[in-house]
Design a protein around this motif. Structure first.
Motif, mmCIF file in Angstrom:
data_model
loop_
_atom_site.group_PDB
_atom_site.id
_atom_site.type_symbol
_atom_site.label_atom_id
_atom_site.label_comp_id
_atom_site.label_asym_id
_atom_site.label_seq_id
_atom_site.Cartn_x
_atom_site.Cartn_y
_atom_site.Cartn_z
ATOM 1 N N PHE A 265 0.821 -1.210 0.000
ATOM 2 C CA PHE A 265 0.000 0.000 0.000
ATOM 3 C C PHE A 265 0.855 1.259 0.000
ATOM 4 O O PHE A 265 1.883 1.334 0.680
ATOM 5 C CB PHE A 265 -0.916 0.009 1.234
ATOM 6 C CG PHE A 265 -1.872 -1.148 1.279
ATOM 7 C CD1 PHE A 265 -3.110 -1.060 0.671
ATOM 8 C CD2 PHE A 265 -1.520 -2.334 1.914
ATOM 9 C CE1 PHE A 265 -3.993 -2.130 0.702
ATOM 10 C CE2 PHE A 265 -2.397 -3.410 1.952
ATOM 11 C CZ PHE A 265 -3.637 -3.301 1.337
ATOM 12 N N ASP A 266 0.404 2.256 -0.762
ATOM 13 C CA ASP A 266 1.076 3.548 -0.804
ATOM 14 C C ASP A 266 0.411 4.560 0.124
ATOM 15 O O ASP A 266 1.082 5.395 0.722
ATOM 16 C CB ASP A 266 1.093 4.088 -2.237
ATOM 17 C CG ASP A 266 1.909 3.199 -3.168
ATOM 18 O OD1 ASP A 266 2.977 2.716 -2.753
ATOM 19 O OD2 ASP A 266 1.461 2.970 -4.314
ATOM 20 N N GLU A 267 -0.912 4.512 0.235
ATOM 21 C CA GLU A 267 -1.604 5.448 1.118
ATOM 22 C C GLU A 267 -1.487 4.973 2.561
ATOM 23 O O GLU A 267 -1.105 3.827 2.824
ATOM 24 C CB GLU A 267 -3.077 5.564 0.712
ATOM 25 C CG GLU A 267 -3.855 4.261 0.787
ATOM 26 C CD GLU A 267 -5.221 4.370 0.144
ATOM 27 O OE1 GLU A 267 -5.943 5.326 0.474
ATOM 28 O OE2 GLU A 267 -5.564 3.506 -0.688
ATOM 29 N N PRO A 268 -1.777 5.859 3.541
ATOM 30 C CA PRO A 268 -1.677 5.457 4.949
ATOM 31 C C PRO A 268 -2.463 4.176 5.221
ATOM 32 O O PRO A 268 -3.665 4.110 4.939
ATOM 33 C CB PRO A 268 -2.265 6.653 5.692
ATOM 34 C CG PRO A 268 -1.991 7.821 4.806
ATOM 35 C CD PRO A 268 -2.154 7.291 3.406
ATOM 36 N N THR A 269 -1.774 3.167 5.736
ATOM 37 C CA THR A 269 -2.380 1.842 5.923
ATOM 38 C C THR A 269 -1.868 1.207 7.203
ATOM 39 O O THR A 269 -0.704 1.346 7.562
ATOM 40 C CB THR A 269 -2.058 0.917 4.733
ATOM 41 O OG1 THR A 269 -2.589 1.496 3.532
ATOM 42 C CG2 THR A 269 -2.658 -0.470 4.921
ATOM 43 N N VAL A 270 -2.767 0.500 7.874
ATOM 44 C CA VAL A 270 -2.415 -0.286 9.051
ATOM 45 C C VAL A 270 -2.839 -1.725 8.804
ATOM 46 O O VAL A 270 -3.945 -1.986 8.327
ATOM 47 C CB VAL A 270 -3.088 0.256 10.323
ATOM 48 C CG1 VAL A 270 -2.890 -0.705 11.494
ATOM 49 C CG2 VAL A 270 -2.515 1.634 10.674
ATOM 50 N N VAL A 271 -1.941 -2.634 9.134
ATOM 51 C CA VAL A 271 -2.182 -4.064 8.968
ATOM 52 C C VAL A 271 -2.107 -4.727 10.337
ATOM 53 O O VAL A 271 -1.159 -4.497 11.090
ATOM 54 C CB VAL A 271 -1.124 -4.688 8.030
ATOM 55 C CG1 VAL A 271 -1.198 -6.212 8.072
ATOM 56 C CG2 VAL A 271 -1.289 -4.170 6.619
ATOM 57 N N ALA A 272 -3.093 -5.541 10.655
ATOM 58 C CA ALA A 272 -3.050 -6.378 11.853
ATOM 59 C C ALA A 272 -2.930 -7.829 11.418
ATOM 60 O O ALA A 272 -3.657 -8.271 10.515
ATOM 61 C CB ALA A 272 -4.297 -6.177 12.701
ATOM 62 N N VAL A 281 -7.178 -4.987 8.044
ATOM 63 C CA VAL A 281 -6.394 -4.075 7.219
ATOM 64 C C VAL A 281 -7.256 -2.869 6.906
ATOM 65 O O VAL A 281 -8.430 -3.015 6.531
ATOM 66 C CB VAL A 281 -5.922 -4.737 5.905
ATOM 67 C CG1 VAL A 281 -5.039 -3.775 5.109
ATOM 68 C CG2 VAL A 281 -5.186 -6.041 6.178
ATOM 69 N N GLY A 282 -6.665 -1.681 7.059
ATOM 70 C CA GLY A 282 -7.407 -0.468 6.749
ATOM 71 C C GLY A 282 -6.529 0.576 6.093
ATOM 72 O O GLY A 282 -5.377 0.759 6.492
ATOM 73 N N SER A 283 -7.055 1.241 5.077
ATOM 74 C CA SER A 283 -6.368 2.364 4.431
ATOM 75 C C SER A 283 -7.256 3.594 4.538
ATOM 76 O O SER A 283 -8.488 3.484 4.463
ATOM 77 C CB SER A 283 -6.091 2.069 2.949
ATOM 78 O OG SER A 283 -5.189 1.005 2.799
ATOM 79 N N ARG A 293 -9.947 1.568 11.093
ATOM 80 C CA ARG A 293 -10.527 0.624 10.125
ATOM 81 C C ARG A 293 -9.954 -0.787 10.320
ATOM 82 O O ARG A 293 -10.694 -1.773 10.243
ATOM 83 C CB ARG A 293 -10.277 1.115 8.699
ATOM 84 C CG ARG A 293 -11.105 2.339 8.328
ATOM 85 C CD ARG A 293 -10.847 2.802 6.904
ATOM 86 N NE ARG A 293 -11.676 3.952 6.576
ATOM 87 C CZ ARG A 293 -11.685 4.564 5.400
ATOM 88 N NH1 ARG A 293 -10.900 4.127 4.424
ATOM 89 N NH2 ARG A 293 -12.475 5.599 5.191
ATOM 90 N N ALA A 294 -8.639 -0.862 10.543
ATOM 91 C CA ALA A 294 -8.034 -2.175 10.770
ATOM 92 C C ALA A 294 -8.585 -2.814 12.036
ATOM 93 O O ALA A 294 -8.889 -4.020 12.061
ATOM 94 C CB ALA A 294 -6.515 -2.046 10.867
ATOM 95 N N LYS A 426 -12.269 0.333 1.753
ATOM 96 C CA LYS A 426 -10.837 0.217 2.034
ATOM 97 C C LYS A 426 -10.552 -0.311 3.439
ATOM 98 O O LYS A 426 -9.646 0.145 4.141
ATOM 99 C CB LYS A 426 -10.126 1.560 1.818
ATOM 100 C CG LYS A 426 -10.097 1.992 0.357
ATOM 101 C CD LYS A 426 -9.259 3.236 0.177
ATOM 102 C CE LYS A 426 -9.221 3.621 -1.293
ATOM 103 N NZ LYS A 426 -8.431 4.854 -1.520
ATOM 104 N N MET A 427 -11.335 -1.281 3.834
ATOM 105 C CA MET A 427 -11.037 -2.024 5.050
ATOM 106 C C MET A 427 -11.528 -3.448 4.882
ATOM 107 O O MET A 427 -12.502 -3.699 4.163
ATOM 108 C CB MET A 427 -11.682 -1.388 6.283
ATOM 109 C CG MET A 427 -13.189 -1.356 6.275
ATOM 110 S SD MET A 427 -13.898 -0.574 7.755
ATOM 111 C CE MET A 427 -13.773 -1.904 8.949
#
Length: 514
Positions: A265-272, A281-283, A293-294, A426-427
């Motif tokens: 991902f290029d945009e702000p993203t968090v992965v659990a 996963v959320g962007s 979102r994540a 986007k989640m």
């Protein structure tokens, strides 16, 4: 007994004190070049190697120790009367201890933008030759390649005037590990410089220890963590641990999975991640929104999981993370306020990984050990080829659906096969990983999603063998599906989508992950 020592080191850490200790007991010190100067400057009496060989150093120092008077002195077996008679007749004296470390080839190539000529000049020839000769004759010669062994060697020498055969054998083993590592680095550098050898006929790999681990996947398994030499930025061995207890085997495996996914991902993203599978996963426009979102993707599974973020963690995000128990947070940085908040919990591990968003090169080797062998492939760096992306149903996806389809495909690419991922806005709203058929992970993902599946999209890592997954998606209210295609029953799945007014997009690229 140790009477003569040959010392020639690039890393001069501790060498003066070591040599002084030998000299104080009457040991003759033989040396070369810069080492001889350093020892002489420290007030030690040093015999230059040229005085032993009767031949001057030449070719810019390329030739100085490659001489029979050196190697016969190393290789003569003291208990072999014929060997000893021959060296006496030749005027050769034995060498009892060798202290050598090699030209800094690794340090040279890791400087970046190094010219081939400079790298080649830092390939040591005489050093490895002497090390191997001394190690082969370990029963008579102590050979030291690691400054960490100086203390042990001196302790035995000061007590007995020699080094025990047991210690000599261990030192000899270290020599062959060291020279093997050294040669493997050279071979890899030359292979990379050539650039056209993907898989050599013989593959030598070398890694350096990062840490011993308390245990492996389970408490009864021993484990250790090694890193590649010169690994790129943005990979787990390059992370700096800012807080928390030592990482475990499972921590490292899970965190690596989270890092690999967040790189998509290029945009702000968090992965659990939990047990190497994504569970949320959320962007979004900000890292705080991405985290929420994540988290909301699966508030149950994220508990005790691993969080990876591709933007700096701020205080607002840290406060939310701190509301639950997580094992690890890895991010490119933490604000001072965020660090203060998260570090209140002593057991959470905080990892700073600069370059976390940097993509993994397609030339990177991906390896899996099997009993008695090694599987090697190029890293799965692609998602799909845009020119091969095609809508195969009567209904076209909206721009929002297409964004979610690509998002879901990034997630399912990093989900154990057979894998299904559901997404909306986007989640992720449901992930079904690692099943032996495709309908079960579909049902698992839908069950996780519940009512949120209405209007969502679905991604599959491989083709649908039957239309049952489409029927399950339709019953759950899913409106768009992305999958590689390639099944003999593709048309049946397409027909089922058309019957229910569902979009289907084929990528032409499978993403099995075992």
């Amino acid at each position: 007994m140790i009477k003569r020592a040959l010392i020639s080191v690039s890393d001069k850490t501790g060498i003066v004190d070591f040599a002084k200790n030998l000299a104080a007991k009457g040991v003759e010190i033989i040396s070369t070049g810069g080492t001889a100067k350093a020892l002489s400057d420290a007030g030690l009496k040093v015999t230059n190697i040229s005085d032993i060989t009767g031949f001057p150093e030449c070719l810019d120092g390329r030739v100085k120790t490659l001489h029979p008077k050196v190697h016969a002195g190393l290789l003569a077996i003291r208990s072999n009367e014929e060997h000893m008679k021959q060296i006496r007749d030749l005027g050769v004296e034995t060498i009892d201890i060798v202290v050598i470390n090699l030209y800094p080839f690794k340090q040279t190539i890791l400087k970046g933008n190094v010219e081939l000529e400079e790298a080649i000049e830092n390939i040591d020839i005489g050093g490895p030759t002497m090390l191997r000769a001394a190690a082969k004759n370990y029963q008579d010669v102590a050979v030291v390649v690691d400054p960490a062994d100086y203390e042990k060697v001196l302790s035995e020498f000061n007590e007995t005037g020699d080094v025990s055969v047991k210690t000599k054998f261990r030192l000899a083993y270290k020599v062959f590990e060291h020279t093997s590592h050294y040669d493997t680095l050279i071979a890899k550098y030359l292979r990379d410089t050539l650039g056209d050898i993907d898989f050599p006929e013989t593959l030598s790999l070398t890694f350096e220890k990062v840490q011993d681990m308390r245990y492996g996947e389970n408490p009864h398994q021993k484990a250790v963590f090694y890193k590649e030499v010169g690994a790129n930025r943005g990979v787990l061995p390059s992370a700096v641990q800012l807080h928390g207890k030592e990482l475990s085997y499972n921590n490292i495996n899970d965190t690596n999975g989270a890092i690999e996914l967040v790189k998509e991902f290029d945009e702000p993203t968090v992965v659990a991640v939990k047990h190497t599978n994504p569970c949320g996963v959320g962007s979004a426009a900000t890292i705080y929104e991405a985290y929420m979102r994540a988290y909301e993707s699966d508030p149950v599974s994220i508990f005790g999981g691993i969080i990876a973020a591709n933007r700096e963690i701020d205080a607002k995000t840290a406060e939310e993370i701190n509301k639950i128990f997580v094992e690890i947070v890895v991010a490119p940085s933490f604000t001072d306020e965020a660090f203060a908040i998260l570090s209140q919990k002593k057991n959470i591990r905080l990892l700073k990984l600069e370059g976390i968003s940097e993509k993994v090169s397609a030339d990177t080797l991906d390896m899996k050990k099997v009993c008695g062998g090694l599987l090697v492939q190029k890293y799965n760096s692609q998602l799909f080829n845009e020119e091969e992306l095609k809508v195969v149903t009567d209904v076209e996806p909206t721009s929002e659906q297409l964004e979610d389809l690509v998002f879901a495909m990034k997630v399912v690419k990093h989900t154990k096969s057979n894998g299904i991922a559901l997404a909306k806005g986007k989640m992720t709203i449901g992930v079904g990983p690692g099943q032996t058929n495709r309908i079960v992970p579909t049902r698992v993902a839908i069950e996780y999603a519940g009512e949120r599946s209405k209007g969502a999209v679905m991604a599959s890592d491989a083709f649908f063998p039957f239309e049952d997954c489409v029927e399950a998606a339709a019953a759950a209210g899913i409106k768009a599906i992305i999958q590689p295609g390639g099944s003999l029953n593709d048309q049946k799945s397409i027909d089922a989508c058309n019957k229910h007014g569902i979009v289907m997009v084929l990528t032409g690229m499978r993403h099995f992950k075992h």
